[in-house]
Each structure stands twice: as structure tokens, then as C-alpha cells.
Scaffold this motif. Sequence first.
Motif, PDB file in Angstrom:
ATOM      1  N   GLY A  23      93.396  43.456  90.413  1.00  0.00           N
ATOM      2  CA  GLY A  23      92.652  44.446  89.635  1.00  0.00           C
ATOM      3  C   GLY A  23      91.616  43.901  88.685  1.00  0.00           C
ATOM      4  N   ALA A  24      91.576  42.585  88.491  1.00  0.00           N
ATOM      5  CA  ALA A  24      90.554  42.011  87.610  1.00  0.00           C
ATOM      6  C   ALA A  24      89.184  42.120  88.267  1.00  0.00           C
ATOM      7  CB  ALA A  24      90.872  40.557  87.300  1.00  0.00           C
ATOM      8  N   GLU A  25      88.167  42.367  87.442  1.00  0.00           N
ATOM      9  CA  GLU A  25      86.814  42.497  87.977  1.00  0.00           C
ATOM     10  C   GLU A  25      85.796  41.974  86.965  1.00  0.00           C
ATOM     11  OE1 GLU A  25      85.202  45.930  90.434  1.00  0.00           O
ATOM     12  OE2 GLU A  25      84.247  46.371  88.504  1.00  0.00           O
ATOM     13  N   VAL A  26      84.868  41.173  87.457  1.00  0.00           N
ATOM     14  CA  VAL A  26      83.741  40.687  86.677  1.00  0.00           C
ATOM     15  C   VAL A  26      82.478  41.325  87.237  1.00  0.00           C
ATOM     16  CG1 VAL A  26      82.320  38.662  86.126  1.00  0.00           C
ATOM     17  CG2 VAL A  26      84.819  38.499  86.061  1.00  0.00           C
ATOM     18  N   GLN A  27      81.666  41.917  86.373  1.00  0.00           N
ATOM     19  CA  GLN A  27      80.423  42.538  86.805  1.00  0.00           C
ATOM     20  C   GLN A  27      79.232  41.800  86.199  1.00  0.00           C
ATOM     21  OE1 GLN A  27      80.325  46.744  86.028  1.00  0.00           O
ATOM     22  NE2 GLN A  27      82.038  47.194  87.401  1.00  0.00           N
ATOM     23  N   VAL A  28      78.266  41.493  87.053  1.00  0.00           N
ATOM     24  CA  VAL A  28      77.068  40.756  86.639  1.00  0.00           C
ATOM     25  C   VAL A  28      75.836  41.546  87.058  1.00  0.00           C
ATOM     26  CG1 VAL A  28      75.777  38.595  86.899  1.00  0.00           C
ATOM     27  CG2 VAL A  28      78.290  38.556  86.900  1.00  0.00           C
ATOM     28  N   ILE A  29      74.840  41.565  86.194  1.00  0.00           N
ATOM     29  CA  ILE A  29      73.551  42.183  86.507  1.00  0.00           C
ATOM     30  C   ILE A  29      72.520  41.063  86.641  1.00  0.00           C
ATOM     31  CG2 ILE A  29      71.760  43.786  85.742  1.00  0.00           C
ATOM     32  CD1 ILE A  29      73.899  45.274  84.152  1.00  0.00           C
ATOM     33  N   PRO A  30      72.237  40.608  87.859  1.00  0.00           N
ATOM     34  CA  PRO A  30      71.302  39.494  88.035  1.00  0.00           C
ATOM     35  C   PRO A  30      69.894  39.816  87.567  1.00  0.00           C
ATOM     36  CG  PRO A  30      72.578  39.870  90.044  1.00  0.00           C
ATOM     37  CD  PRO A  30      72.805  41.049  89.146  1.00  0.00           C
ATOM     38  N   GLY A  31      69.476  41.081  87.701  1.00  0.00           N
ATOM     39  CA  GLY A  31      68.089  41.444  87.457  1.00  0.00           C
ATOM     40  C   GLY A  31      67.663  41.431  86.013  1.00  0.00           C
ATOM     41  N   TYR A  32      68.589  41.178  85.100  1.00  0.00           N
ATOM     42  CA  TYR A  32      68.244  41.173  83.682  1.00  0.00           C
ATOM     43  C   TYR A  32      69.022  40.079  82.966  1.00  0.00           C
ATOM     44  CZ  TYR A  32      65.809  43.547  79.865  1.00  0.00           C
ATOM     45  OH  TYR A  32      64.931  43.861  78.852  1.00  0.00           O
ATOM     46  N   GLY A  33      68.459  38.892  82.934  1.00  0.00           N
ATOM     47  CA  GLY A  33      69.045  37.790  82.180  1.00  0.00           C
ATOM     48  C   GLY A  33      70.378  37.302  82.699  1.00  0.00           C
ATOM     49  N   ALA A  34      70.661  37.508  84.007  1.00  0.00           N
ATOM     50  CA  ALA A  34      71.947  37.099  84.583  1.00  0.00           C
ATOM     51  C   ALA A  34      73.096  37.605  83.722  1.00  0.00           C
ATOM     52  CB  ALA A  34      72.019  35.582  84.738  1.00  0.00           C
TER      53      ALA A  34
END
Length: 311
Positions: A23-34
Motif C-alpha cells: 500500500g505504500a506509494e510515492v508520487q513524483v511530478i517530473p514536469g515541475y522540478g522533479a
Amino acid sequence: MAFSITHKEENGFSIIALQDDAGAEVQVIPGYGALLHAFSVPHGSGLINVIDSYKSESDLHAGVTGSFKSVKLSPFACRIKDGAYNWKGTDYTIRKSPIHGLLFDQAFTLIKEEATDSFAEISLEHHYAGDDPGYPFPYRCEVQYRLLPEQTLQVTTAVFNLHNAPVPMMDGWHPYFTTGTPVDRLELQFSSTSIVEFDEKLIPTGEVLPYSEFAQGKSMNGVSLDNSFLLDFAASQPLCTLTDPEKNIRIAFYPDKSYPILQVYTPPHRDSIAIENLTGAPNAFNNGIGLVTVEPGHSALFQTAIQVSGA
């Protein structure tokens, strides 16, 4: 344990999610400053995200230049006094911002993703062309997020000097952490024997003073910080912990020696707290505290890890 990676659109964000089957989750937004958008772990009958995230794309655009929450700080972190410094006999003045570098709003490109029975990881990169006259040194910044067992996130940054001469470098992260409990009811502990002395404008004086107030852990009730501490690597890891006694949550930090500075900031709203691993102190381009020199054709590597437990 099995790990996976998914790509999704949520609230206007293009997100890459690293997940494990617990159930662990890491979310990353590459399009804005990684940007590290979320680190969610099972808690009670649901999930809790320990990252103080942006609620929408408009919130992000309005908020980054005010709080810089969770973005990549490169090629410098914190502040450079008046945006000016001297490097190898030449004076430079940063045009973009004297605070938190040049990549905080830049798009990073996905160059690798992998999920196995042991981890899920993505690698993102940004090629800085030397566009700012205050930092006319091209380099490549590569960021790797790796979700590991036991709700552990490892973050690794590599910078590659593409210039024809040595370049100054300072690296850092700017995550704000929250458990949903006000900061005043949290406890902070970190292993440090020294604090960087600041002047009234939060610029280091160049002096380092004895300090061990948080060695045994301390309530954050009424405590305001915007300070840099020298980590004591002779102590056992984790070198920093943020604990929520009410919810039985502990966020533990495991920086390696490439990140000798711990920066802690309590924003006025006191709903979250910034705990940052830095390679150097604020104004490092002038005071030299932790400044990294990367030779032409060479690279530098910086690594830290965060573990959430007790959830």
C-alpha cells in the motif's frame, strides 16, 4: 513483496507513482522540478501522506516561488546574498532568483523506470544549458527516486559537469512533512553538535557554534526554526526523526555524508515542517561551507533516504 510503477493524471498533474503491494506509494511530478508530490503509507484503515502536497496545478504555480515545497534545489539551495558571488576570480550575479537555485520550476525527463521484487525506481534528468548569466555553467542533473521495502524512499541526485572548467555546486531538497497533526504536537530529534550562525538576514556569518538542543528529542511546541545544523555522522542512523506521538508515526532520515547539513524550517502556518538535507550551508557560494567543486567531465553524487514507520 512486489513493486510496480503507474503513470496517471490527477488534479491537473502528470504523476508517476511508485508502489508496493502493501500500500505504500510515492508520487513524483517530473514536469515541475522533479517534485516529490506524495509519500503515502498505510495508516489505520486508510493511507496517510506525509508530504505537504499541492492541491492543484494553480496551487503549485502560485506556491512554488513562495514555499518551494518538495522541489529540486540546484545548483544552489537556500539563498545567495544579493544573488552575487565570485568564482575563480570572476563576479557573477544570478538573474532568476537568489533563493533555491535554477531548476525548481523546470521540467525533468523520464529516462528510466524499473520495478522488481525488491524496489521500484525512476530516474529523471534535466539538462541545464548555462542560460542564466549568474551561472553560465552547463550541467546535467539526474534524480533517482527508489521505493524500497519497509516504507523507505531513497533519493539520489547526480550532477554531471558539462562545462570546460570546474563549477561550484550545492545540492538540496525542500520537502515539507506533515502527519495531519499540528507541528506544535510533534517531536523532533537530530544528531548535531553545531549550528551555523546567521545574521539578521539569515545569511551565515561564517561562524559555527556549539549546539545539541535536539540531541535527545524535543517537543516542537512553540519552537520556531529556520536554521542550518552540522550533522554528526559519528552518531548512529537515523540522524534525524520527526515523531507524531498521537498517531504513532515516525519519519526517519538517513542522509549519507554527501549531505552534511540539516536545514529545518517551521513555516508560519505550522501545519507542516521543512526538513532538508543539504550539501552546504546557505550562501555556500560565498562562505564555502560545504561548497562542492565538480571538475570538468566529472560528476558528484548525493544520497539520502526517508523511512516512515509505526503507521
